[in-house]
Design an enzyme around this catalytic site. Structure first.
Site, PDB file in Angstrom:
ATOM      1  N   CYS A  93       0.848  -1.190   0.000  1.00 45.00           N
ATOM      2  CA  CYS A  93       0.000   0.000   0.000  1.00 45.00           C
ATOM      3  C   CYS A  93       0.891   1.251   0.000  1.00 45.00           C
ATOM      4  CB  CYS A  93      -0.865   0.027   1.245  1.00 45.00           C
ATOM      5  SG  CYS A  93      -2.098  -1.279   1.329  1.00 45.00           S
TER       6      CYS A  93
ATOM      7  N   GLU B 122       0.944   3.691   2.044  1.00 45.28           N
ATOM      8  CA  GLU B 122       1.487   4.026   3.364  1.00 45.28           C
ATOM      9  C   GLU B 122       2.825   3.321   3.589  1.00 45.28           C
ATOM     10  OE1 GLU B 122      -1.605   3.033   2.673  1.00 45.28           O
ATOM     11  OE2 GLU B 122      -3.058   3.753   4.157  1.00 45.28           O
TER      12      GLU B 122
ATOM     13  N   CYS C 197      -5.830   0.354   5.475  1.00 45.21           N
ATOM     14  CA  CYS C 197      -6.337  -1.021   5.566  1.00 45.21           C
ATOM     15  C   CYS C 197      -5.833  -1.652   6.863  1.00 45.21           C
ATOM     16  CB  CYS C 197      -5.890  -1.834   4.346  1.00 45.21           C
ATOM     17  SG  CYS C 197      -4.151  -2.338   4.377  1.00 45.21           S
TER      18      CYS C 197
END
Ligand SMILES: [Zn+2]
Length: 134
Positions: A52, A54, A86
């Site tokens: 992801c 992040e 998430c």
């Protein structure tokens, strides 16, 4: 939300608009250190489980020697706005930066919350590293 939080959302939004132009990259993240340095990243989609945005931003910060992040936010492409992390990212953020603030919420009510609030009663990996028993 502080002015620096709004600036962080703007940074992630700018990266999403500029760099998320294919199905491989659809989310951008921006992370700020306590002294104001900002690191950004985009997700790397792959069916095997690419990271992801992040996590990519965390890696970008680590690449530059930064190991403490104060605030992080993710923004979706095509004007989707702020996206909550998430479950996997919540765990990573909680383990790497227990006091990091995460910007979440709808556009008209964004707020920065401690990552612990996003992952209550969490498993803390470091608490279960007991070492050899014998
Ligand atoms: Zn994630």
């Amino acid at each position: 939300m502080r002015d620096t939080d709004r600036a962080l959302v703007q940074a992630a939004t700018a990266v999403a608009k500029l760099r998320c132009r294919s199905e491989n990259h659809t989310v951008a993240a921006a992370a700020r250190t306590a002294d104001g340095r900002v690191f950004t990243g985009v997700n790397v989609y792959h069916f095997t489980g690419g990271p992801c945005a992040e996590v990519v931003a965390i890696g970008a910060a680590a690449t530059q020697g930064e190991t403490e992040l104060e605030t992080i936010v993710a923004v979706g492409d095509r004007g989707r706005g702020v996206i909550a992390p998430c479950g996997r990212c919540r765990q990573v953020l909680r383990d790497y930066f227990p006091s990091v603030r995460v910007i979440v919420g709808p556009a008209d009510a964004l707020r920065a919350v401690p990552v612990a609030e996003l992952l209550p009663e969490t498993y803390v990996w470091a608490d279960h590293q007991l070492g050899p028993q014998f």
